[in-house]
Design an enzyme around this catalytic site. Sequence first.
Site, PDB file in Angstrom:
ATOM      1  N   GLY A  73      62.243  64.338 -17.260  1.00  0.00           N
ATOM      2  CA  GLY A  73      61.688  65.631 -17.610  1.00  0.00           C
ATOM      3  C   GLY A  73      62.789  66.647 -17.826  1.00  0.00           C
ATOM      4  O   GLY A  73      63.927  66.467 -17.378  1.00  0.00           O
ATOM      5  N   GLY A 122      61.152  60.816 -15.594  1.00  0.00           N
ATOM      6  CA  GLY A 122      59.988  60.866 -16.450  1.00  0.00           C
ATOM      7  C   GLY A 122      60.004  59.821 -17.546  1.00  0.00           C
ATOM      8  O   GLY A 122      58.951  59.421 -18.054  1.00  0.00           O
ATOM      9  N   GLU A 145      66.049  61.069  -8.398  1.00  0.00           N
ATOM     10  CA  GLU A 145      65.624  62.401  -7.963  1.00  0.00           C
ATOM     11  C   GLU A 145      66.270  62.897  -6.679  1.00  0.00           C
ATOM     12  O   GLU A 145      66.481  64.110  -6.513  1.00  0.00           O
ATOM     13  CB  GLU A 145      64.098  62.428  -7.813  1.00  0.00           C
ATOM     14  CG  GLU A 145      63.337  62.418  -9.126  1.00  0.00           C
ATOM     15  CD  GLU A 145      63.221  61.052  -9.775  1.00  0.00           C
ATOM     16  OE1 GLU A 145      62.683  60.965 -10.897  1.00  0.00           O
ATOM     17  OE2 GLU A 145      63.662  60.058  -9.160  1.00  0.00           O
ATOM     18  N   ASP A 153      58.743  60.672  -8.761  1.00  0.00           N
ATOM     19  CA  ASP A 153      57.366  61.001  -9.117  1.00  0.00           C
ATOM     20  C   ASP A 153      56.943  60.138 -10.302  1.00  0.00           C
ATOM     21  O   ASP A 153      57.391  59.003 -10.412  1.00  0.00           O
ATOM     22  CB  ASP A 153      57.220  62.504  -9.382  1.00  0.00           C
ATOM     23  CG  ASP A 153      58.015  62.979 -10.598  1.00  0.00           C
ATOM     24  OD1 ASP A 153      58.990  62.308 -10.991  1.00  0.00           O
ATOM     25  OD2 ASP A 153      57.662  64.029 -11.170  1.00  0.00           O
TER      26      ASP A 153
END
Length: 357
Positions: A73, A122, A145, A153
């Site tokens: 992301g 992502g 992350e 995530d």
Amino acid sequence: MNGTEASGAGESVLLRTEGRAARIVLNRPGALNALNHAMVRRIDQALTDGEHDPAVETVVITGAGERGLCAGGDIRVVHDDARDGDGTASAAFWRDEYHLNARIARYPKPYVAVMDGIVMGGGVGISAHGAVRIVTERSRVAMPETGIGFVPDVGGTRLLGLAPGELGTHLALTGASIGAGDAILCGLADHHVPSAALPRLLSDLADRPVEEAVAAHARPAPAGELAGRREWIDACYGAATVEEIIRRLLAAGDPDAKETAEILLGKSPTALKVTLTALRRARRLDSLEAVLDQEYRVSCAALSAPDLVEGVRAQIIDKDRRPRWSPATLDEVTDADVERFFAPLGDRELGLSGGAF
């Protein structure tokens, strides 16, 4: 996506049809095809179009440029929102992104992800939930992350929780990137196709059933590294706490294990503890949707914690690589600090699973 071309070169996502295949091309090569909210919406619309077009038999997602499918992301936008805004924009982005991840996993037509080059964060979410995941000798797959004070995530805690033994725990906590062989071993990919064969693969996907096209070009993957490290990885990461994991790594008598301990000590202490808890809880949840619901709670909580802004500053914006984590040590991160990340969101829940978890 009727016709051969549905968007221009200035678009961040290019859409076109080639024979029986609907093509989705992430088109931000200068940003390693990092996802923003508009791109997520455009991919979702492309899936809707492909699902309802009887001429489309498969959907294929690739990345523009030579460096990778997707680096994740657009974390700078999240950083700015967490630092200067109220987090609303990031929460809205994650809501649509996680819905997209779940949709990819349940897509009724073959969804082929070409995971060439860098595939992180992502990027894993829009590829590793697909029905057919292709890696090449250039693939570098990671959920990095914890290095920016965040937590895996996009369904990553489910994917890594399902990896053999404690390999997923190792990858989640360290953020290590892996190649084709290890991605297949860990269940993040299915087939290895040499990068030189990708143009022919994509051409065949337009003309032939997916299974035939892939079989024509798949080759044995280059040997990975994780299988040879399973003994100490499983023994060390089976511990109940991050502190005990690090103690076992330091005592394992293996240089790689010691180096891994040192890597972990540089990560966000809060992110490490929340990640371990999220992984262990994800293993007990019965669906990807329930895991995404949990991850949404964690991600939203991270917006108001100090380490996400500081981690992005240190690693991506200022690039001094010297994050000042708060709390600074694992001992200072309490059980209550961790539990705050899993607190219910009331009417702001993601709500994909439709029930308690």
